[in-house]
Structure formats: structure tokens, C-alpha cells
Design a protein around this motif. Sequence first.
Motif, short mmCIF file in Angstrom:
data_model
loop_
_atom_site.label_atom_id
_atom_site.label_comp_id
_atom_site.label_asym_id
_atom_site.label_seq_id
_atom_site.Cartn_x
_atom_site.Cartn_y
_atom_site.Cartn_z
N LEU A 84 44.78 36.45 21.90
CA LEU A 84 43.98 36.17 20.72
C LEU A 84 44.56 34.97 19.97
O LEU A 84 45.77 34.73 20.00
CB LEU A 84 43.95 37.38 19.79
N ALA A 85 43.72 34.22 19.29
CA ALA A 85 44.16 33.03 18.54
C ALA A 85 45.24 33.39 17.53
O ALA A 85 46.12 32.58 17.23
CB ALA A 85 42.97 32.37 17.85
N GLU A 86 45.21 34.62 17.02
CA GLU A 86 46.19 35.07 16.02
C GLU A 86 47.53 35.46 16.64
O GLU A 86 48.47 35.76 15.90
CB GLU A 86 45.62 36.25 15.23
N GLY A 87 47.60 35.51 17.98
CA GLY A 87 48.87 35.81 18.63
C GLY A 87 48.92 37.02 19.54
O GLY A 87 49.49 36.95 20.62
N PRO A 88 48.36 38.16 19.13
CA PRO A 88 48.48 39.34 19.99
C PRO A 88 47.70 39.22 21.30
O PRO A 88 46.73 38.45 21.38
CB PRO A 88 47.87 40.47 19.15
N ARG A 89 48.14 39.95 22.28
CA ARG A 89 47.39 40.10 23.52
C ARG A 89 46.54 41.34 23.41
O ARG A 89 46.91 42.32 22.78
CB ARG A 89 48.34 40.25 24.71
N MET A 90 45.39 41.29 24.09
CA MET A 90 44.43 42.39 24.00
C MET A 90 43.84 42.65 25.38
O MET A 90 43.43 41.71 26.07
CB MET A 90 43.32 41.99 23.02
N MET A 91 43.79 43.90 25.77
CA MET A 91 43.07 44.29 26.98
C MET A 91 41.58 44.33 26.66
O MET A 91 41.19 44.80 25.59
CB MET A 91 43.53 45.65 27.48
N THR A 92 40.76 43.83 27.58
CA THR A 92 39.34 43.73 27.32
C THR A 92 38.59 43.58 28.63
O THR A 92 39.14 43.84 29.71
CB THR A 92 39.05 42.54 26.37
N GLU A 93 37.38 43.15 28.54
CA GLU A 93 36.54 42.86 29.70
C GLU A 93 35.94 41.47 29.50
O GLU A 93 35.61 41.09 28.37
CB GLU A 93 35.43 43.90 29.80
N ILE A 94 35.81 40.71 30.58
CA ILE A 94 35.15 39.41 30.53
C ILE A 94 33.74 39.59 31.05
O ILE A 94 33.53 40.20 32.10
CB ILE A 94 35.89 38.36 31.39
N THR A 95 32.77 39.08 30.32
CA THR A 95 31.36 39.18 30.72
C THR A 95 30.76 37.78 30.79
O THR A 95 31.34 36.81 30.32
CB THR A 95 30.56 40.03 29.72
N ASP A 96 29.60 37.71 31.38
CA ASP A 96 28.81 36.46 31.40
C ASP A 96 29.55 35.29 32.06
O ASP A 96 29.36 34.14 31.66
CB ASP A 96 28.36 36.08 29.99
N CYS A 97 30.38 35.60 33.06
CA CYS A 97 31.12 34.55 33.75
C CYS A 97 31.38 34.98 35.19
O CYS A 97 32.06 36.00 35.40
CB CYS A 97 32.44 34.26 33.05
N PRO A 98 30.85 34.27 36.17
CA PRO A 98 31.15 34.62 37.56
C PRO A 98 32.65 34.52 37.83
O PRO A 98 33.33 33.61 37.34
CB PRO A 98 30.39 33.57 38.38
N GLU A 99 33.16 35.44 38.61
CA GLU A 99 34.60 35.50 38.87
C GLU A 99 35.18 34.18 39.38
O GLU A 99 36.27 33.79 38.92
CB GLU A 99 34.90 36.65 39.84
N PRO A 100 34.51 33.42 40.25
CA PRO A 100 35.11 32.15 40.70
C PRO A 100 35.31 31.12 39.59
O PRO A 100 36.09 30.19 39.76
CB PRO A 100 34.10 31.63 41.73
N GLU A 101 34.64 31.30 38.46
CA GLU A 101 34.78 30.34 37.35
C GLU A 101 35.91 30.70 36.38
O GLU A 101 36.23 29.92 35.49
CB GLU A 101 33.46 30.22 36.59
N LEU A 102 36.50 31.88 36.54
CA LEU A 102 37.59 32.29 35.66
C LEU A 102 38.82 31.44 35.91
O LEU A 102 39.16 31.15 37.06
CB LEU A 102 37.92 33.77 35.87
N ARG A 103 39.50 31.05 34.84
CA ARG A 103 40.71 30.25 34.91
C ARG A 103 41.68 30.71 33.83
O ARG A 103 41.28 30.91 32.68
CB ARG A 103 40.43 28.76 34.68
N ILE A 104 42.94 30.86 34.19
CA ILE A 104 43.96 31.17 33.20
C ILE A 104 43.94 30.08 32.14
O ILE A 104 43.86 28.89 32.45
CB ILE A 104 45.34 31.30 33.85
N GLY A 105 43.95 30.50 30.88
CA GLY A 105 43.93 29.56 29.76
C GLY A 105 42.55 29.15 29.31
O GLY A 105 42.43 28.43 28.32
N MET A 106 41.49 29.60 30.01
CA MET A 106 40.14 29.20 29.59
C MET A 106 39.82 29.78 28.22
O MET A 106 40.21 30.89 27.90
CB MET A 106 39.09 29.59 30.63
#
Length: 145
Positions: A84-106
Amino acid sequence: MDDFTRPYWDAAAEGRLLLRRCRAEGCGAAHHYPREFCPYCWSEDVGWEPATGRATLYTWSVVHRNDLPPFGDRVPYVAAVVDLAEGPRMMTEITDCPEPELRIGMPLVVHFRGVGEGGGEGIGGAEGKGGAEAAAMAVPVFRPA
């Protein structure tokens, strides 16, 4: 949902993400998941604050099989950890994005899925809850910014 986490879930139902932040002198750390104390300095002087809803992708995994309700109706889905922009990490789900388009830091932005949307009861479920309370629950998920 319980009395302590009710502000978090009520805000989510309104499309707002909340975090907890320590108010102790010399600390000020934001944290997530919600706790009644600061996990960094152990102060109980913590409060709710709005998050920007911006994050970056830290890591993810595509889940192809999950027999537990409500997740089985949504496979495959992308389980992720975001910074998160505020610093903490959060477990979640990514939607609306095909898996091949995922990139660390996106860059990502939060949106909210109502309980029951996308199959099953949603993360955090409302099993045992009825009527308006169950219908009003929403969970934060992220999509590309």
C-alpha cells in the motif's frame, strides 16, 4: 465483522479503504490487518484513517483449485500481496488483469467487490449474516491503475 472491525467493513461497503495508524509519539506506523495495538511499538493508541487506495504489486499466485467456499466458484483467480502507498503490505486479489500482464511493482488501485459478486460469498464471507448486513459487505480487491 465484529465491533472492532465494523468501521473497516462499513467503509469498504462505501468504497473506502481504511488502515490503522499508531498515534504514539515517535512511532506513527500504519499497519494492516486491523489490530487494537501497534505491531511495531505495542502502543494501544491507534486509530482509523483513510488510505489512498494506491498500491504496487509485491507478489502473486494464480489459484487454479480451491475447494473451500466461496473460492471454488471463482477459480482461477489471482491471490496477491500488495504494498500500500502508506507502507503496509496487504493480502488481496487482483482483478481485471490477465495473468501474463502482471508485473512486480506495477501500480494498482483499490476497488470493492460486494459479497456474493464474482461467485460465492466473497472474501471474508457473510456466513451466518442475514439481510442488509450481508448485502452491504464488500471486500477490497485491486486492479491495474
